[in-house]
Scaffold this active site. Structure first.
Site, short mmCIF file in Angstrom:
data_model
loop_
_atom_site.label_atom_id
_atom_site.label_comp_id
_atom_site.label_asym_id
_atom_site.label_seq_id
_atom_site.Cartn_x
_atom_site.Cartn_y
_atom_site.Cartn_z
CE1 TYR A 97 15.14 11.33 -22.10
CE2 TYR A 97 16.92 12.74 -23.45
CZ TYR A 97 16.63 12.13 -22.21
OH TYR A 97 17.18 12.48 -21.19
NE ARG A 150 13.60 16.44 -11.22
CZ ARG A 150 14.06 15.66 -12.11
NH1 ARG A 150 13.66 15.44 -14.16
NH2 ARG A 150 15.48 15.59 -12.17
CE LYS A 168 15.34 10.06 -18.79
NZ LYS A 168 17.04 11.17 -19.48
CD GLU A 239 15.93 9.93 -15.60
OE1 GLU A 239 16.35 8.60 -16.25
OE2 GLU A 239 15.68 11.37 -15.57
CG ASP A 240 12.21 12.06 -14.09
OD1 ASP A 240 14.35 13.00 -14.24
OD2 ASP A 240 11.98 13.11 -15.74
CG ASP A 262 19.71 9.73 -16.23
OD1 ASP A 262 21.15 9.61 -16.59
OD2 ASP A 262 18.42 10.04 -17.02
CG ASP A 263 16.96 12.87 -13.21
OD1 ASP A 263 16.90 13.26 -14.20
OD2 ASP A 263 16.65 12.33 -12.51
CG ASN A 412 15.76 18.76 -20.43
OD1 ASN A 412 16.17 19.62 -20.75
ND2 ASN A 412 16.35 17.68 -19.93
CG ASN A 456 19.19 14.95 -21.89
OD1 ASN A 456 19.12 14.04 -21.96
ND2 ASN A 456 18.62 15.48 -22.43
N1 LIG Z 1 19.81 18.50 -19.41
C1 LIG Z 1 20.09 17.29 -18.66
O1 LIG Z 1 20.77 15.87 -18.91
C2 LIG Z 1 18.78 17.49 -17.37
C3 LIG Z 1 18.22 18.24 -17.12
N2 LIG Z 1 17.51 18.09 -16.00
C4 LIG Z 1 16.62 20.03 -15.36
O2 LIG Z 1 16.98 20.02 -14.73
C5 LIG Z 1 16.03 20.66 -14.07
C6 LIG Z 1 15.82 20.38 -12.46
O3 LIG Z 1 15.83 18.85 -12.36
P1 LIG Z 1 16.28 18.67 -10.91
O4 LIG Z 1 17.86 19.21 -10.43
O5 LIG Z 1 15.71 17.47 -10.92
O6 LIG Z 1 14.82 19.34 -9.69
P2 LIG Z 1 14.88 19.94 -8.88
O7 LIG Z 1 13.55 19.91 -7.88
O8 LIG Z 1 15.16 18.66 -7.40
O9 LIG Z 1 15.97 21.15 -7.89
C7 LIG Z 1 15.34 22.48 -8.69
C8 LIG Z 1 15.86 23.22 -7.82
O10 LIG Z 1 15.69 24.32 -8.93
C9 LIG Z 1 15.52 25.26 -7.51
N3 LIG Z 1 13.94 26.31 -8.15
C10 LIG Z 1 12.93 25.83 -8.35
N4 LIG Z 1 12.63 27.75 -8.45
C11 LIG Z 1 13.57 27.86 -8.45
C12 LIG Z 1 13.09 29.54 -8.85
N5 LIG Z 1 12.08 30.66 -8.91
N6 LIG Z 1 14.73 30.89 -8.62
C13 LIG Z 1 16.09 29.82 -8.24
N7 LIG Z 1 16.03 28.49 -7.35
C14 LIG Z 1 14.56 27.57 -7.80
C15 LIG Z 1 14.80 24.83 -6.44
O11 LIG Z 1 14.72 25.58 -5.26
C16 LIG Z 1 15.31 23.77 -6.73
O12 LIG Z 1 16.40 23.79 -5.60
C17 LIG Z 1 14.53 20.12 -14.87
O13 LIG Z 1 14.40 21.09 -16.01
C18 LIG Z 1 14.70 19.05 -15.22
O14 LIG Z 1 14.44 18.30 -16.44
C19 LIG Z 1 17.80 17.08 -15.11
C20 LIG Z 1 18.30 16.07 -15.22
C21 LIG Z 1 18.89 15.96 -16.20
C1 LIG Z 2 16.50 14.90 -18.83
C2 LIG Z 2 16.27 14.37 -17.97
O1 LIG Z 2 16.33 13.04 -17.28
C3 LIG Z 2 15.66 14.66 -16.57
O2 LIG Z 2 15.38 16.79 -17.81
O3 LIG Z 2 15.67 14.90 -16.24
MG LIG Z 3 15.80 13.15 -15.39
#
Ligand SMILES: NC(=O)C1=CN([C@@H]2O[C@H](COP(=O)(O)OP(=O)(O)OC[C@H]3O[C@@H](n4cnc5c(N)ncnc54)[C@H](O)[C@@H]3O)[C@@H](O)[C@H]2O)C=CC1
Ligand SMILES: CC(=O)C(=O)O
Ligand SMILES: [Mg+2]
Length: 558
Positions: A97, A150, A168, A239-240, A262-263, A412, A456
């Site tokens: 993962y 993504r 996953k 997912e993603d 999931d996200d 991540n 997470n």
């Molecule tokens: N910890 C966890 O369980 C999870 C973590 N994530 C992580 O969250 C991150 C984002 O995922 P999503 O929201 O799905 O992506 P997304 O693409 O929907 O959102 C990204 C956001 O960040 C903003 N952004 C990008 N570059 C930027 C910058 N330089 N300055 C300011 N804002 C900026 C974008 O405008 C957008 O609003 C990924 O790295 C993903 O791995 C996502 C889901 C679960």
């Molecule tokens: C953990 C997860 O789902 C993500 O980073 O997109």
């Molecule tokens: Mg995800």
């Protein structure tokens, strides 16, 4: 049985990942299957196999080589693969993962050697039902589907995103006890706009740009409909999927099929539970906090709304969703998200846009630094997916006026984390309360060992999916997700909280998932959505849930 027939059966068992026991076949079994000369003489127990394979796993230096070793093991002997992971959860989850799964997706074509899961693409339009019917998957409980648009914070990885569906799905077995034959990783290959990937030598997806909207939804609609007909009991986890689709997909499918995102929802449920436990540590009500969220995409919006929903649920209605929403300051590429900054906000940002910033004041909030300086937040949540933006200056500044700043670098894989937790502990003089998306090491500060919890979605999706696969609610309403989140919040005991944790240990993932699944089923029963008769009382239901979990053991236990 004639010798030739027996040899055929023996060969097919040795080469079937689900039935193979390798060196654990007993002398009698080897004789019956006519495979006596085909295995090393020593007969091992499953525990001995696990110990040997763990040594092999540890002999690799590079995480990606460990990943490849585990993928090979899965192909050879799936029971042993899961037994090994369950015996070494803390060591092996970072391989199958995040963070290593991210590298595996980036290198998918270079490391691919054997099929797993299913690929759906536009070439199969009109044939998807047939495709599912002809697959080797006969009974499916859980499907994880991505279009790779993504992948973690690594952008559009096209068909390489299959690695994330596989990762996953493995967690469904590890954490949720779903039978390995009843999980299905799916890649919706809708093309990729990543030109360099499209042109790379070993890319295995279709080398076209992403499908136009109509075709994208055409193929997805067909897939969802085919799933309902072929595997009516299955849960579909999205997912993603990039944010131009994932919110619309929920609107389109949530009430029609047994599915969740999931996200948006899984991340929201986990982070809200950990965040509100962190709020307990600060001693201040959530409505007294100022929460800056870096990023305003699927995860950020999901998390902010989930914190509001859970806070309202935990307060028994004493606080309103609007009051909690006022505590958020979302930051995207243009700075603070406000309704006065003069651009057309994407629909998913509107509910969280600040409404209290005069048009001429937007210029004061164009960067994260500006927002932090002017707002003086008590909490920083990172979901931007771009890497280290919670700088030393920012962490020191927040720690200068805030007794216990909440710092959640949730992006991540590790390379995209907003800050390395050990740095944040040092810069805050040990005051920060931290949960990170990927696993990170702890550090001693002023004589106290500080270790981040892992915020997470892996803490929740196995339980949600498993609960829904058991009770088969007609659909998964938001209140079921909030209930799952409330259960996770409650599973953190005061002792765990006092020891600095925001989530129970991940080594307890099966116990955690069984409670979440139980809560999910009870809420679905309360809403009258379940289609399978199950006990209505918590302990009796929990026992049924636990009993249903697949154990990583050979059929005639060694
Ligand atoms: N910890 C966890 O369980 C999870 C973590 N994530 C992580 O969250 C991150 C984002 O995922 P999503 O929201 O799905 O992506 P997304 O693409 O929907 O959102 C990204 C956001 O960040 C903003 N952004 C990008 N570059 C930027 C910058 N330089 N300055 C300011 N804002 C900026 C974008 O405008 C957008 O609003 C990924 O790295 C993903 O791995 C996502 C889901 C679960
Ligand atoms: C953990 C997860 O789902 C993500 O980073 O997109
Ligand atoms: Mg995800």
């Amino acid at each position: 049985m004639c010798a030739a027939k027996t040899t055929e059966v023996g060969t097919s068992i040795l080469t079937n990942r689900y039935d193979n026991k390798g060196t654990a076949f007993t002398a009698e079994e080897r004789q019956a299957l006519a495979i006596r000369g085909r295995l090393p003489p020593r007969v091992e127990t499953l525990d001995e196999q696990v110990a040997r394979c763990l040594d092999q796993l540890r002999s690799f230096d590079k995480p990606i080589n460990k990943y490849q070793f585990l993928a090979t093991l899965h192909t050879a002997n799936t029971t042993l693969y899961y037994a090994l992971i369950l015996a070494s959860v803390e060591d092996s989850l970072p391989i199958i993962y995040t963070p290593t799964v991210g590298e595996a997706c980036q290198k998918f074509g270079n490391i691919f050697f054997r099929e797993r899961g299913m690929y759906i693409h536009s070439q199969y339009k009109g044939m998807i039902h047939e495709l599912l019917e002809e697959s080797c998957y006969k009974d499916v409980d859980v499907i994880v589907i991505t279009d790779g648009s993504r992948i973690l914070g690594l952008g559009d990885l096209g068909a390489n995103g299959m690695g994330i569906s596989i990762g996953k799905c493995s967690l469904y077995v590890v954490g949720g006890g779903v039978h390995p034959k009843r999980i299905l990783p799916v890649c919706l290959d809708a093309g990729t706009n990543n030109e360099s990937l499209r042109n790379s030598l070993h890319y295995l997806g279709t080398r076209t740009e992403r499908l136009p909207e109509e075709e994208f939804y055409g193929i997805l609609d067909e897939f969802m409909d085919a799933v309902k007909r072929v595997w009516p009991g299955a849960v579909v986890q999205f997912e993603d999927f990039s944010n131009n689709h994932c919110f619309d997909m929920l609107t389109r499918y949530q009430e029609k099929y047994r599915c969740f995102n999931d996200d948006i929802q899984g991340t929201g449920a986990v982070v809200s539970a950990g965040f509100l436990n962190a709020v307990r540590v600060t001693g201040k009500p959530v409505t007294d906090h100022k929460i800056v969220v870096f990023g305003a995409g699927s995860a950020a919006v999901g998390v902010a709304l989930a914190i509001a929903d859970l806070a309202v649920r935990l307060s028994d209605g004493k606080i309103t969703k609007e009051e909690v929403i006022k505590t958020f300051y979302l930051v995207d590429t243009k700075g603070l998200v406000t309704n006065t900054r003069g651009d057309k906000l994407a629909a998913h940002k509107i509910a969280l846009a600040r409404t209290d910033i005069a048009a001429e004041d937007n210029a004061k909030f164009t960067t994260l630094e500006d927002v932090v300086k002017n707002i003086k937040p008590t909490a920083l949540l990172g979901l931007g997916g771009v890497g280290p933006v919670f700088t030393e200056d920012i962490i020191r500044f927040v720690s200068s006026y805030c007794e216990r700043p909440i710092i959640f670098p949730l992006s991540n894989p590790s390379s995209k984390s907003e800050v390395i937790p050990s740095d944040a502990y040092l810069w805050s003089n040990g005051k920060a309360i931290i949960a990170s998306g990927s696993p990170f090491a702890g550090i001693e500060v002023n004589g106290t060992f500080c270790k981040p919890s892992q915020g997470n979605n892996m803490y929740i999706f196995p339980g949600i999916g498993m609960g829904c696969a058991l009770a088969k609610p007609t659909y998964i309403p938001d209140s079921v997700i909030v209930t799952a989140s409330a259960r996770l919040y409650d599973l953190l005991t005061p002792e765990m909280l006092a020891a600095g944790a925001l989530y129970p240990s991940i080594t307890e993932i099966r116990e955690i998932s069984s409670h979440i699944a139980t809560a999910v089923i009870m809420e679905s029963q309360r809403l009258g959505l379940t289609t399978v008769e199950l006990p209505k009382e918590y302990d009796a239901l929990l026992a049924v849930v636990k009993e249903s979990m697949w154990q990583a053991e050979y059929p005639n236990k060694q």
